[in-house]
Design an enzyme around this catalytic site. Structure first.
Site, PDB file in Angstrom:
ATOM      1  N   GLY A  89      -4.799  -2.043   5.067  1.00  0.00           N
ATOM      2  CA  GLY A  89      -3.898  -3.251   4.664  1.00  0.00           C
ATOM      3  C   GLY A  89      -4.722  -4.320   4.808  1.00  0.00           C
ATOM      4  O   GLY A  89      -4.777  -5.405   3.888  1.00  0.00           O
ATOM      5  N   ARG A  90      -5.163  -4.623   6.027  1.00  0.00           N
ATOM      6  CA  ARG A  90      -5.634  -5.856   6.558  1.00  0.00           C
ATOM      7  C   ARG A  90      -7.123  -6.257   6.056  1.00  0.00           C
ATOM      8  O   ARG A  90      -7.647  -7.279   6.203  1.00  0.00           O
ATOM      9  CB  ARG A  90      -5.710  -5.941   7.904  1.00  0.00           C
ATOM     10  CG  ARG A  90      -6.418  -4.690   8.599  1.00  0.00           C
ATOM     11  CD  ARG A  90      -5.736  -4.730  10.170  1.00  0.00           C
ATOM     12  NE  ARG A  90      -6.558  -3.495  11.032  1.00  0.00           N
ATOM     13  CZ  ARG A  90      -5.836  -2.470  11.088  1.00  0.00           C
ATOM     14  NH1 ARG A  90      -4.685  -2.311  10.527  1.00  0.00           N
ATOM     15  NH2 ARG A  90      -6.093  -1.458  11.798  1.00  0.00           N
TER      16      ARG A  90
ATOM     17  N   GLU B 246      10.578  -4.880   4.210  1.00  0.00           N
ATOM     18  CA  GLU B 246      10.381  -6.256   3.823  1.00  0.00           C
ATOM     19  C   GLU B 246      10.311  -6.384   2.504  1.00  0.00           C
ATOM     20  O   GLU B 246      10.992  -7.050   1.607  1.00  0.00           O
ATOM     21  CB  GLU B 246       9.534  -6.859   4.624  1.00  0.00           C
ATOM     22  CG  GLU B 246       9.708  -6.954   6.106  1.00  0.00           C
ATOM     23  CD  GLU B 246       9.119  -6.193   6.925  1.00  0.00           C
ATOM     24  OE1 GLU B 246       8.800  -4.875   6.450  1.00  0.00           O
ATOM     25  OE2 GLU B 246       8.866  -6.452   8.254  1.00  0.00           O
TER      26      GLU B 246
ATOM     27  N   GLU C  74      -4.418  -6.436  14.998  1.00  0.00           N
ATOM     28  CA  GLU C  74      -4.097  -5.120  14.772  1.00  0.00           C
ATOM     29  C   GLU C  74      -5.175  -4.161  14.933  1.00  0.00           C
ATOM     30  O   GLU C  74      -4.776  -2.853  14.851  1.00  0.00           O
ATOM     31  CB  GLU C  74      -3.634  -5.166  13.240  1.00  0.00           C
ATOM     32  CG  GLU C  74      -2.440  -4.111  12.792  1.00  0.00           C
ATOM     33  CD  GLU C  74      -1.746  -4.347  11.486  1.00  0.00           C
ATOM     34  OE1 GLU C  74      -0.520  -4.997  11.710  1.00  0.00           O
ATOM     35  OE2 GLU C  74      -2.261  -3.716  10.265  1.00  0.00           O
TER      36      GLU C  74
ATOM     37  N   LYS D   8       9.406  -0.739  13.959  1.00  0.00           N
ATOM     38  CA  LYS D   8       9.795  -0.500  12.499  1.00  0.00           C
ATOM     39  C   LYS D   8      10.872   0.552  12.434  1.00  0.00           C
ATOM     40  O   LYS D   8      12.073   0.315  12.032  1.00  0.00           O
ATOM     41  CB  LYS D   8       8.773  -0.099  11.547  1.00  0.00           C
ATOM     42  CG  LYS D   8       7.994  -1.126  10.881  1.00  0.00           C
ATOM     43  CD  LYS D   8       7.077  -0.169  10.215  1.00  0.00           C
ATOM     44  CE  LYS D   8       5.913  -1.197   9.593  1.00  0.00           C
ATOM     45  NZ  LYS D   8       4.962  -0.447   8.680  1.00  0.00           N
TER      46      LYS D   8
ATOM     47  N   LYS E 180       0.864  -1.171   0.074  1.00  0.00           N
ATOM     48  CA  LYS E 180       0.064  -0.175   0.009  1.00  0.00           C
ATOM     49  C   LYS E 180       1.014   1.317  -0.073  1.00  0.00           C
ATOM     50  O   LYS E 180       0.702   2.147  -0.783  1.00  0.00           O
ATOM     51  CB  LYS E 180      -0.920  -0.138   1.137  1.00  0.00           C
ATOM     52  CG  LYS E 180      -1.832   0.988   1.325  1.00  0.00           C
ATOM     53  CD  LYS E 180      -2.701   1.029   2.605  1.00  0.00           C
ATOM     54  CE  LYS E 180      -3.544   2.374   2.770  1.00  0.00           C
ATOM     55  NZ  LYS E 180      -4.349   2.385   4.083  1.00  0.00           N
TER      56      LYS E 180
ATOM     57  N   HIS F 224      -5.558 -33.258  17.968  1.00  0.00           N
ATOM     58  CA  HIS F 224      -4.593 -34.098  18.274  1.00  0.00           C
ATOM     59  C   HIS F 224      -3.345 -33.244  18.855  1.00  0.00           C
ATOM     60  O   HIS F 224      -2.271 -33.687  19.089  1.00  0.00           O
ATOM     61  CB  HIS F 224      -4.196 -34.890  17.133  1.00  0.00           C
ATOM     62  CG  HIS F 224      -5.033 -36.017  16.981  1.00  0.00           C
ATOM     63  ND1 HIS F 224      -5.241 -37.187  17.398  1.00  0.00           N
ATOM     64  CD2 HIS F 224      -6.222 -35.831  16.045  1.00  0.00           C
ATOM     65  CE1 HIS F 224      -6.092 -37.894  16.911  1.00  0.00           C
ATOM     66  NE2 HIS F 224      -6.837 -37.081  16.290  1.00  0.00           N
TER      67      HIS F 224
HETATM   68  O1  F6P Z   1       2.308  -4.364   9.993  1.00  0.00           O
HETATM   69  C1  F6P Z   1       1.848  -2.868   9.500  1.00  0.00           C
HETATM   70  C2  F6P Z   1       1.269  -2.450   8.194  1.00  0.00           C
HETATM   71  O2  F6P Z   1       1.155  -1.340   7.931  1.00  0.00           O
HETATM   72  C3  F6P Z   1       0.193  -3.558   7.958  1.00  0.00           C
HETATM   73  O3  F6P Z   1      -1.114  -2.758   8.294  1.00  0.00           O
HETATM   74  C4  F6P Z   1       0.134  -3.578   6.305  1.00  0.00           C
HETATM   75  O4  F6P Z   1      -0.996  -4.571   6.276  1.00  0.00           O
HETATM   76  C5  F6P Z   1       1.454  -4.077   6.238  1.00  0.00           C
HETATM   77  O5  F6P Z   1       2.181  -3.314   7.315  1.00  0.00           O
HETATM   78  C6  F6P Z   1       2.100  -3.852   5.012  1.00  0.00           C
HETATM   79  O6  F6P Z   1       1.848  -2.475   4.394  1.00  0.00           O
HETATM   80  P1  F6P Z   1       2.181  -2.126   2.832  1.00  0.00           P
HETATM   81  O7  F6P Z   1       1.436  -2.753   2.337  1.00  0.00           O
HETATM   82  O8  F6P Z   1       2.146  -0.815   2.914  1.00  0.00           O
HETATM   83  O9  F6P Z   1       3.466  -2.634   2.462  1.00  0.00           O
END
Ligand code: F6P
Length: 545
Positions: free
Chosen positions: A269-270, A215, A355, A514, A209, A386
């Site tokens: 995002g979620r 990452e 979250e 972060k 987003k 199990h």
């Molecule tokens: O973990 C925090 C967060 O902002 C989430 O809400 C989001 O889904 C994720 O990082 C990834 O963010 P982006 O889509 O901006 O890379």
């Protein structure tokens, strides 16, 4: 107008619920069933292909009435209007919360800043269809003229969990494309995925987003470097697509504008799998199935928006969670799907639920004096039986659980499905009924055990029972029913957040780690280690040695 703010513990309903808890906490559901012939049917909601039986909960009619009264005192109806009506209920970020607009009908109108966003949503859907159709049909080809065989989704959090969960859940409906997910910044994750892939036939979808997530950018860069070992810079345009609100950043990466799909800041995002973030879903199962997923979610949206609260699945399930979380002091809830296809469902829900509602400050900025978001976890049954069911049956903790099952299996293996569902029903029954002392004694006597032997074994074989479960029984796992199921949980999150008087749609809590990681990376890569606590300094020194 902002959401109506009220500390829920100051409502009349809350006070009465506290009293109700004291009056009823020792009641056993088994007795409640014996005393009430209509309990099962009265505490069941049937809606389309869903049957939700919540009768195996520690509730009675009076408790449910009070929980429903709570929804009035917190003005839930008004909040739902604001949620669907595009008001900026994500107040700390000044945004509307409109994942529901992503699955709205074409004829719907959802206005944001004077624009009907449904038109934009449908334009993006048209582009997703065009793009995914051409990849699936083989018309869109890689740099050496071969059709694509593999897709890699590069993203994390909401840009990974939703698409990964749905792709797995709808595996039965998949086509020839193999979809892989790279999320963790752990270089071993990306290398593991890449090692079996052919750059000539692999399409990469970068989903972020913000397009600033460490990452995702690291993984995308590593993948691009790997790709350029066999291809040229101009081939990047053919093999990479991106989804983001940050279009400027994407162009720096060398992606063709035609392969860039927008996102909007009014989608968290979620909650974004319904947008172009779900491109890997549409690639895996085809656009029609992706659209059916959206259609199912829309039906649940309508149910949630229009149904009376006493017959409203997300509202009732949210109220039950509030009852256990805030009155019984329960910390966790389990979600146990009886299908292997939903193996990623709990991991997906963890982001959505934790979250969103992992907050300790209310909508007026005051620290709250009651519990908010609960911890969600789970694994598919029967594997879970199990693994951790022992603790649910005989441990000291009360763990409300939602059991999700399907009337029909997908491959139609009746023998297996009957066994699976026998376990599904038996577990909820066992969790509720338990096994009384007398029952255990009778059983041991029947096995001719002596009184001494009976006495020594008896306490260990007794199950107190009275463990609550919700049963969500769906006709069949289809794109549409899955869409409705996910939407159900999204709205449950909303209702809980409204009652807890918190902001469910920001996530400031993930920012601190972060930021610190950025500084720590400098410490690792540089010659000096900046000021840290003694433990962290010691660990960094040891790591660098
Ligand atoms: O973990 C925090 C967060 O902002 C989430 O809400 C989001 O889904 C994720 O990082 C990834 O963010 P982006 O889509 O901006 O890379």
């Amino acid at each position: 107008m902002p959401l109506y703010n009220i500390n829920p513990t100051t409502t009349q309903a809350w006070k009465k619920l506290s009293e109700r808890y004291n009056q009823t906490k020792d009641s056993h559901m088994k007795a409640q069933f014996s005393n009430d012939a209509n309990r099962a049917s009265d505490f069941t909601i049937q809606w389309k292909d869903f049957l939700v039986d919540y009768s195996k909960n520690r509730i009675d009619r009076k408790t449910m009435q009070l929980l429903l009264q709570l929804t009035k005192e917190v003005n839930l109806k008004d909040a739902i209007g604001k949620y669907f009506g595009a008001e900026a209920i994500n107040q700390t970020e000044g945004r509307a919360v409109l994942h529901t607009a992503l699955r709205a009908k074409y004829s719907d109108t959802v206005m944001v800043n004077g624009v009907n966003v449904v038109d934009e949503v449908y334009e993006v859907k048209r582009r997703i269809k065009e793009f995914t159709d051409s990849v699936i049909s083989g018309e869109c080809k890689g740099y050496s003229g071969k059709s694509f065989t593999d897709v890699v989704n590069i993203g994390i959090g909401g840009s990974d969990l939703g698409p990964a969960m749905v792709t797995e859940a709808l595996k039965y409906y998949k086509n020839h494309l193999n979809v892989h997910f790279v999320s963790n910044v752990d270089g071993d994750h990306v290398q593991e995925v890449l090692r079996d892939l052919n750059p000539e036939t692999t399409l990469f979808v970068i989903v972020s987003k913000t397009f600033t997530t460490q990452e995702t950018l690291s993984n995308a860069t590593t993948i691009k470097e790997w790709f350029l070992k066999s291809a040229t810079e101009k081939d990047v345009a053919r093999h990479f697509a991106a989804v983001s609100t940050n279009v400027a950043k994407i162009s720096e990466f060398g992606i063709l504008p035609a392969n860039v799909f927008p996102m909007w800041d009014w989608i968290g995002g979620r909650f974004s799998l319904w947008s172009a973030v779900g491109i890997s879903i549409a690639l895996a199962v085809g656009f029609e199935n992706f659209d059916a997923l959206l259609g199912g979610a829309n039906k649940m949206d309508e149910h949630f928006k229009n149904e009376d609260f006493d017959n409203n699945i997300p509202v009732v399930l949210a109220l039950l969670s509030i009852w256990y979380n805030n009155f019984y002091g329960v910390e966790t809830e389990a979600v146990i799907p009886y299908t292997q296809y939903l193996s990623r469902f709990s991991a997906y829900l963890q982001q959505g639920i934790m979250e969103s509602n992992g907050k300790s400050v209310d909508r007026d900025g005051n620290r709250i004096n009651y519990q908010s978001g609960s911890i969600v976890w789970g694994e598919p049954g029967t594997n879970a039986q199990h693994a951790f069911f022992q603790l649910m049956h005989q441990g000291t903790k009360l763990i409300p659980a939602s059991f999700i099952g399907f009337k029909k299996s997908l491959f139609g293996n009746t023998d297996h499905h009957n066994k699976l569902m026998a376990n599904f029903f038996a577990q909820t029954e066992a969790l509720m009924n338990g096994k009384a002392t007398q029952e255990v004694r009778n059983e041991l006597e029947e096995n001719n055990l002596s009184e001494v032997e009976i006495q020594s074994l008896l306490p260990f074989k007794v199950f107190e029972g009275n463990n609550p479960t919700n049963i969500i029984l769906i006709d069949k796992l289809t794109p549409s029913s899955l869409g409705a199921l996910i939407s159900l949980f999204e709205h449950k999150i909303f209702v809980e957040g409204i009652i807890w008087n918190i902001f469910s749609y920001d996530q400031w809590g993930v920012e601190l780690g972060k930021k610190l990681a950025e500084q720590t990376l400098k410490d690792i890569e540089g010659s000096e280690i900046e000021q840290h606590d003694a433990s962290t300094t010691q660990l960094l020194e040891y790591f660098k040695d």
